[in-house]
Design a protein around this motif. Structure first.
Motif, PDB file in Angstrom:
ATOM      1  N   ASN A 284      17.841 -17.481  37.256  1.00 36.89           N
ATOM      2  CA  ASN A 284      16.736 -17.410  36.367  1.00 36.89           C
ATOM      3  C   ASN A 284      15.388 -17.062  36.773  1.00 36.89           C
ATOM      4  O   ASN A 284      14.896 -17.852  37.886  1.00 36.89           O
TER       5      ASN A 284
ATOM      6  N   TYR B 292      11.684 -17.074  36.037  1.00 41.95           N
ATOM      7  CA  TYR B 292      10.672 -17.590  34.864  1.00 41.95           C
ATOM      8  C   TYR B 292       9.227 -16.948  35.354  1.00 41.95           C
ATOM      9  O   TYR B 292       8.905 -17.169  36.294  1.00 41.95           O
TER      10      TYR B 292
ATOM     11  N   ILE C 151      13.583 -22.155  29.475  1.00 45.72           N
ATOM     12  CA  ILE C 151      15.070 -22.155  29.076  1.00 45.72           C
ATOM     13  C   ILE C 151      15.104 -23.191  27.736  1.00 45.72           C
ATOM     14  O   ILE C 151      14.748 -24.227  28.039  1.00 45.72           O
TER      15      ILE C 151
ATOM     16  N   THR D 111      21.838 -26.335  40.353  1.00 43.69           N
ATOM     17  CA  THR D 111      20.993 -25.554  39.987  1.00 43.69           C
ATOM     18  C   THR D 111      19.824 -25.551  41.160  1.00 43.69           C
ATOM     19  O   THR D 111      19.379 -26.731  41.402  1.00 43.69           O
TER      20      THR D 111
ATOM     21  N   LEU E 151      11.521 -30.769  39.927  1.00 45.34           N
ATOM     22  CA  LEU E 151      12.262 -30.079  40.602  1.00 45.34           C
ATOM     23  C   LEU E 151      11.695 -29.348  41.701  1.00 45.34           C
ATOM     24  O   LEU E 151      10.916 -28.292  41.741  1.00 45.34           O
TER      25      LEU E 151
ATOM     26  N   HIS F 251      19.514 -30.301  28.138  1.00 47.28           N
ATOM     27  CA  HIS F 251      18.670 -29.824  29.117  1.00 47.28           C
ATOM     28  C   HIS F 251      17.930 -28.654  28.566  1.00 47.28           C
ATOM     29  O   HIS F 251      18.321 -27.770  28.100  1.00 47.28           O
TER      30      HIS F 251
ATOM     31  N   VAL G 208      14.107 -26.117  30.325  1.00 46.47           N
ATOM     32  CA  VAL G 208      13.141 -26.089  31.219  1.00 46.47           C
ATOM     33  C   VAL G 208      11.655 -25.660  30.192  1.00 46.47           C
ATOM     34  O   VAL G 208      11.742 -24.373  29.830  1.00 46.47           O
TER      35      VAL G 208
ATOM     36  N   ARG H  28       8.585 -18.992  38.560  1.00 51.69           N
ATOM     37  CA  ARG H  28       9.782 -19.872  39.211  1.00 51.69           C
ATOM     38  C   ARG H  28      10.940 -19.085  39.148  1.00 51.69           C
ATOM     39  O   ARG H  28      11.134 -18.107  38.330  1.00 51.69           O
TER      40      ARG H  28
ATOM     41  N   SER I  88      15.231 -19.890  39.884  1.00 51.87           N
ATOM     42  CA  SER I  88      16.301 -20.959  39.964  1.00 51.87           C
ATOM     43  C   SER I  88      17.470 -20.338  40.026  1.00 51.87           C
ATOM     44  O   SER I  88      17.922 -19.107  39.390  1.00 51.87           O
TER      45      SER I  88
ATOM     46  N   THR J 168      21.266 -21.070  39.590  1.00 47.60           N
ATOM     47  CA  THR J 168      22.637 -21.765  38.866  1.00 47.60           C
ATOM     48  C   THR J 168      23.887 -21.511  39.559  1.00 47.60           C
ATOM     49  O   THR J 168      24.410 -20.355  39.195  1.00 47.60           O
TER      50      THR J 168
ATOM     51  N   ARG K 243      28.102 -22.118  39.487  1.00 43.02           N
ATOM     52  CA  ARG K 243      28.989 -22.810  38.776  1.00 43.02           C
ATOM     53  C   ARG K 243      30.105 -22.177  39.153  1.00 43.02           C
ATOM     54  O   ARG K 243      30.359 -20.873  39.261  1.00 43.02           O
TER      55      ARG K 243
HETATM   56  O1  LIG Z   1      16.374 -22.751  35.741  1.00 43.73           O
HETATM   57  C1  LIG Z   1      16.987 -24.185  35.874  1.00 43.73           C
HETATM   58  O2  LIG Z   1      16.959 -24.969  36.783  1.00 43.73           O
HETATM   59  C2  LIG Z   1      18.155 -24.610  34.742  1.00 43.73           C
HETATM   60  C3  LIG Z   1      18.928 -23.173  34.448  1.00 43.73           C
HETATM   61  C4  LIG Z   1      19.930 -23.819  33.335  1.00 43.73           C
HETATM   62  O3  LIG Z   1      19.862 -24.749  32.851  1.00 43.73           O
HETATM   63  C5  LIG Z   1      21.068 -22.944  33.239  1.00 43.73           C
HETATM   64  O4  LIG Z   1      21.029 -21.739  33.782  1.00 43.73           O
HETATM   65  O5  LIG Z   1      21.827 -23.336  32.627  1.00 43.73           O
END
Ligand SMILES: O=C(O)CCC(=O)C(=O)O
Ligand SMILES: [Fe+2]
Length: 742
Positions: free
Chosen positions: A630, A632, A638, A653, A685, A703, A705, A712, A714, A716, A718
């Motif tokens: 992500n 931002y 989000i 993440t 974070l 959750h 953001v 920023r 991130s 993620t 998974r």
């Molecule tokens: O940007 C983040 O730290 C959270 C991202 C998130 O929640 C997601 O990708 O599902």
């Protein structure tokens, strides 16, 4: 001298010569051995010096933390000392609800720091328990080192993995009643309304039609229905604001609050009892967007990671050295956002339509091949290591499909063994390593790199530095794939010990008239990425975004919001599988879409996943096989969601570029574009940290953001559930089988 004498002399001379030669040889061998021993010792010394340097930084940090805490603790304690000299009853440092006494909460090291501070600042009469606390340790570097060394003796990786695995039980989100109004608000404003919310408590409520009570603040009432006597082992009740009433927006977090969260080393369970959560100043509770936060390892906080050999430690407090500033500038130049969908489409036809993006060039095949080979090498290396040292790579999930031998590699990726790819290899993997692999394997690939690629990734195209085989304890593949910087000589085990973990998050909300810690299972690990590693990843992501915007990433790898406006999403890059956040234009539901093309997980991210497993952040059986990045921009966010169950728990993440907070709560609701309410629980974070989501934290709490104050990124990571990963693999195989299938 007769002939016989002469012969004897000659023989004697010969034998002496041989002997002296032997002696010389022996001396040389001895000298070599000696040099090896010296080198070994020097390496050890270096490691110890680094440990010491790090440890003294740690001690400094602990002491200043302690000073903060004693500042809060001592005045009330001393005020509480009665005139007859009785000590005031011990109070929790943080107003903790768990009732631990001070002594129990402080390690000898911290207590020792207190003793020193007291001596230095001449603090007067202290209550007995504080005095005892102060005398119960000595500030001795050896003690501190012993503290750290203790970690090593425990099978912590296995323990952590086990712990994580025990917590993975995916809980069905219970039906949480919400008023029709709240639900309607959520549905109206949430871009995810038909998306990830499918599994959220809100959706569950709508489906079950349960009668509204708590959120209505009226009907049924929540407070009266709580059990009269709280079970003894429950923390004292602390009803979260907004609990029992309609969801509301909480005030913006105070600026520049210091990072005072309680961290601990993973295996340091005995110091675990200090609970910061009931403290209204706890950053985990009140969400400071800690603009002033200085990451450990920065110039201000002392060394971490690599010794100060080069740029690494010269980096300023925040990730933002000279190279990054240049990058930022080049990014800013690219960043001009199209005002509306039409112009966006003009520029990137088809890119936001949810289908295949611009036709990929054959360069992608080469880059993808390089990526596949890089991954194969990494996995093969790990396999070989496992044979040699069974159990060494605790976290490895063998990916059979990539364990190709050299012969079959050629058949599968013909371009690698033979002619150079016809078009630019695109450098899509954003990693000089991948490019180097192309260089090694195809020989000519580098010559085809355009100047822009070289600018984007400085050093790309230069001769590869020698592989660092001789670094004790350094994971060679991390360097090879540019996760770890070459100058970082810190052994992996030491890097792992520098990681600080917090696993005791608490935020209680009412579920079926019981108070439940809805963030149970969350874990925050700091120092997972060093500053230079963060920089490298930021460079990679910048490169991927650049390529994505130019339509050079396959299928749905890259996507950007259809319309740019504050609070409206963010850019995303998906690797490993395509994931629908919401129902797409073809009417496909949220979740993994196996038949959509995206790029594979790049080597640098594979190496990152392996590190997370090796360090016990994720269980070995759950090594991620997909990533969503992500990006931002200020104001991007989000919205509230629960990650889709097509992905297994735990997942995680990682945060880059700026510290922002993530909000958790059972009933998060978007109130207006870019405004989310329903909880006041935030987790800041820090950059370089990794937040692990599992248990209630992943499945009961939603959750989001909220709009970020600064740029920023991130990552993620998974793992797909088995059914989906099979489908994705099958699709990949079919694509590969087709000629020019990409
Ligand atoms: O940007 C983040 O730290 C959270 C991202 C998130 O929640 C997601 O990708 O599902
Ligand atoms: Fe998420």
């Amino acid at each position: 001298m007769d002939a016989v004498q002469a012969l004897n002399v000659k023989r004697l001379y010969e034998s002496n010569r041989r002997r002296s030669e032997n002696v010389q040889k022996l001396m040389q061998e001895e000298a070599k051995k000696h040099a090896l021993v010296v080198e070994k010792h020097e390496n050890k010394m270096r490691t110890w010096r680094e440990t010491l340097a790090h440890t003294s930084a740690e001690v400094q940090a602990l002491r200043s933390k302690f000073q903060d805490l004693t500042g809060k603790l001592l005045p009330p304690l001393e005020a509480g000392t009665s005139s007859d000299g009785d000590a005031a009853p011990p109070r929790s440092l943080s107003g903790s609800t768990n009732g631990h006494a001070n002594g129990a909460m402080l390690s000898p090291t911290i207590a020792a720091g207190a003793a020193q501070d007291a001596a230095q600042h001449g603090s007067g009469s202290a209550p007995a328990d504080v005095a005892q606390m102060r005398s119960s340790g000595s500030l001795d570097m050896q003690d501190v080192l012993a503290d750290y060394t203790m970690d090593l003796s425990k099978p912590e990786v296995a323990a952590a993995a086990e712990l994580a695995e025990n917590n993975t039980d995916a809980m069905e989100p219970p039906p949480i009643p919400a008023t029709p109004e709240v639900h309607a608000t959520a549905a109206l404003h949430s871009p995810y309304a038909a998306g990830e919310h499918t599994t959220s408590p809100l959706k569950a409520t709508a489906d079950t039609g349960a009668p509204p009570h708590a959120a209505a603040g009226g009907e049924g009432g929540s407070d009266e229905e709580l059990p009269e006597a709280e079970p003894a082992d429950w923390p004292a009740p602390r009803l979260p604001p907004g609990f029992g009433g309609p969801a509301k927006v909480f005030p913006a977090p105070p600026p520049a609050a210091p990072y005072i969260g309680r961290d601990r080393h993973m295996s340091d369970s005995d110091q675990d009892s200090m609970d910061m959560h009931a403290d209204p100043e706890d950053p985990y509770h009140t969400s400071p967007v800690a603009a002033g936060f200085v990451p450990r390892g920065s110039a201000a906080a002392g060394p971490v990671g690599a010794p100060s050999a080069d740029r690494d430690l010269a980096a300023p407090a925040r990730v933002g050295n000279r190279r990054l500033v240049q990058l930022e500038a080049s990014h800013a130049a690219q960043r001009a956002r199209p005002d509306d969908l039409d112009s966006f489409h003009d520029e990137f036809p088809g890119l936001t339509l949810g289908g295949q993006a611009a036709a990929p060039s054959s360069g992608f095949a080469a880059a993808a091949s390089a990526n596949a080979v890089a991954n194969a090498r990494l996995h093969a290396h790990v396999d070989q290591e496992e044979e040699e040292f069974p159990g060494l790579n605790l976290g490895v999930v063998r990916r059979q499909e990539w364990s190709q031998d050299e012969g079959s590699k050629d058949a599968e990726f013909p371009s690698l063994g033979g002619a150079a790819p016809a078009a630019r290899p695109a450098g899509v993997w954003g990693s000089a390593s991948a490019a180097r692999l192309l260089q090694q394997d195809a020989g000519k690939a580098m010559a085809l790199l355009p100047a822009s690629g070289q600018k984007l990734w400085p050093g790309l195209g230069q001769a590869a530095a020698p592989t660092p085989t001789s670094r004790p304890g350094v994971e060679k593949w991390e360097v090879e794939y540019e996760l770890r910087v070459r100058s970082d000589l810190t052994p992996d085990i030491e890097r792992r010990r520098q990681m600080l973990s917090k696993t005791d998050f608490e935020y209680y909300e009412e579920i079926r008239r019981r108070r439940v810690n809805v963030v149970d299972g969350l874990e925050l690990h700091r120092n997972v990425l060093s500053l230079p590693e963060q920089e490298q990843l930021i460079e990679c992501i910048t490169g991927w975004v650049h390529d994505g915007r130019e339509g050079r990433l396959r299928g749905r790898t890259f996507s950007a919001p259809r319309k740019w406006s504050p609070g409206k999403g963010r850019m995303t890059i998906q690797f490993g599988c395509c994931y629908n956040y919401a129902v797409d234009r073809e009417g496909r539901k949220p979740g993994i879409i196996p038949e959509e093309v995206v790029e594979e997980l790049p080597p640098v991210l594979v190496a990152l996943c392996k590190r997370l497993v090796r360090w016990g952040v994720l269980p070995k059986a759950l090594e991620p096989d997909s990533a969503i990045i992500n990006v931002y921009e200020p104001g991007d966010c989000i919205p509230p969601h629960i990650d889709h169950h097509d992905f297994v728990r735990p997942f995680c993440t990682l945060s880059l570029l700026s510290q922002q907070s993530i909000m958790f709560g059972q009933r998060l609701v978007p109130l207006a574009p870019g405004q989310f309410g329903g909880s006041d629980f935030y987790v800041p974070l820090p950059t370089g940290s990794c937040l692990v989501l599992k248990g209630n934290g992943a499945d009961v709490a939603m959750h989001c953001v909220p709009p970020v104050s600064e740029r920023r990124m991130s990552i993620t990571l998974r793992k797909m559930g088995p059914a989906h990963s099979d489908l994705v693999k099958q699709f990949l195989e079919r694509q590969r089988a087709r000629k020019n299938g990409w």
